[in-house]
Design a protein around this motif. Structure first.
Motif: not given
Length: 350
Positions: A2-4, A6-7, A59, A62, A64-65, A67
């Protein structure tokens, strides 16, 4: 992935690299930190926090991804942002969301920074009570950050889970902050003392571990006849960690009054802690001059507690995150200005 996640991983790796540089550059040789060095590191951490703010407002979606508008609206609901978004204008709504996210980050950063300043008073007392040489201060504080990051991560995401499942927990947080603020105001003039021999952390460590009676340079551990012992410097590190946990009980609920997004709470919390550890060396010799700071912090805690208890009414009055930031800066600015304009009188001894 998940984006979270990755962050979070990227953030922790970045912080780890910065701490490695900090520890390697300034603590490779045990020596006192100069005002110049402290100023540079404090400036670097503040600049990094501002840079992160800029990253969020450009940004932040991004994280929480997000879209599409449905995902944006769901995140708006999940984290209680209560933003007025336009389904016909996704890009415009996304900009509003990012701007609000950035404002929540910087407000949470200021709140945590302010509340953590009180921690400096205690750290000075700890170092003095245990007779720690000034040249070892930085080493203890930097290693203390590592433990603080882990504990804050657990506290923040546990608190977020509780709020998500039991929204009424916010009222408990609010009541606790008001109680803490009132208590701080009542005890603002009491002189704090630390008894090295009777401190609970010292008693616990002495009971369960072997403790060397004397400092061994800047070492945390030493060996005597093949037995590994912890040194008084490691005891100081443990007490610093213990103190940070106590302060986290106040500061983390306070930031949840600003934002319910656990990632923003975590990022703002950690940036403030990192910056304050460097700021310690700038303030250590002048912190006593800000004698109205505790008064200001007590009012700040009460204000935040009232905001958590009366969130619905604040919203009806049109009280936004921007207004919260202005109120917080006003309270802090007033306490600092009062300390400088009305310096503490020195008692004359007859």
């Amino acid at each position: 992935m998940s984006n979270e996640l990755i962050f979070i991983i990227g953030f922790i790796v970045f912080i780890g690299l910065m701490l490695a540089i900090d520890l390697g550059v300034f603590a490779k040789k045990d020596k006192p930190i100069s005002i110049k060095q402290a100023g540079i590191m404090s400036g670097v951490w503040v600049a990094l926090a501002i840079g992160f703010y800029v990253l969020i407002i450009n940004y932040g979606h991004l994280l929480h991804g997000i879209e599409n508008f449905a995902q944006l609206q769901q995140k708006n609901i999940d984290n209680f942002h209560k933003l007025k978004l336009n389904p016909a204008d996704f890009e415009g709504s996304l900009a509003i969301y990012r701007k609000n996210l950035g404002l929540e980050f910087i407000t949470g950063y200021v709140v945590e920074y302010a509340l953590s300043v009180d921690n400096i008073f205690v750290m000075v007392l700890i170092f003095s009570a245990f007779g720690v040489a000034e040249k070892y201060y930085h080493k203890v504080l930097v290693w203390g950050i590592l433990g603080a990051i882990v504990m804050r991560f657990i506290f923040i995401f546990l608190g977020s889970t509780l709020i998500d499942r039991f929204h009424w927990v916010l009222y408990i947080f609010g009541g606790f902050l008001i109680y803490t603020g009132v208590t701080m105001f009542i005890n603002r003039n009491q002189e704090e003392k630390i008894d090295p021999e009777n401190h609970p952390v010292v008693k616990f460590a002495s009971k369960h571990f072997g403790v060397h009676p004397h400092f061994v340079g800047g070492r945390f551990f030493t060996k005597i006849q093949g037995k590994k012992l912890i040194t008084p410097l490691f005891l100081v590190l443990l007490i610093i960690e213990f103190t940070d946990v106590i302060f986290a009980v106040d500061s983390i609920p306070a930031i949840f009054s600003v934002t319910k997004d656990p990632y923003i709470v975590f990022f703002s919390n950690i940036f403030a802690i990192l910056g304050l550890r460097s700021m310690f060396f700038l303030l250590v010799n002048i912190i006593h001059k800000f004698h109205y700071l505790k008064t200001g912090l007590s009012f700040l805690l009460v204000f935040i507690g009232l905001k958590m208890l009366g969130g619905h009414y604040f919203e009806e009055w049109g009280f936004t995150t921007t207004h919260s930031l202005i109120a917080i800066l006003a309270i802090l600015g007033a306490s600092i200005a009062a300390s400088l304009i009305f310096p503490k009188r020195k008692h004359k001894h007859v």
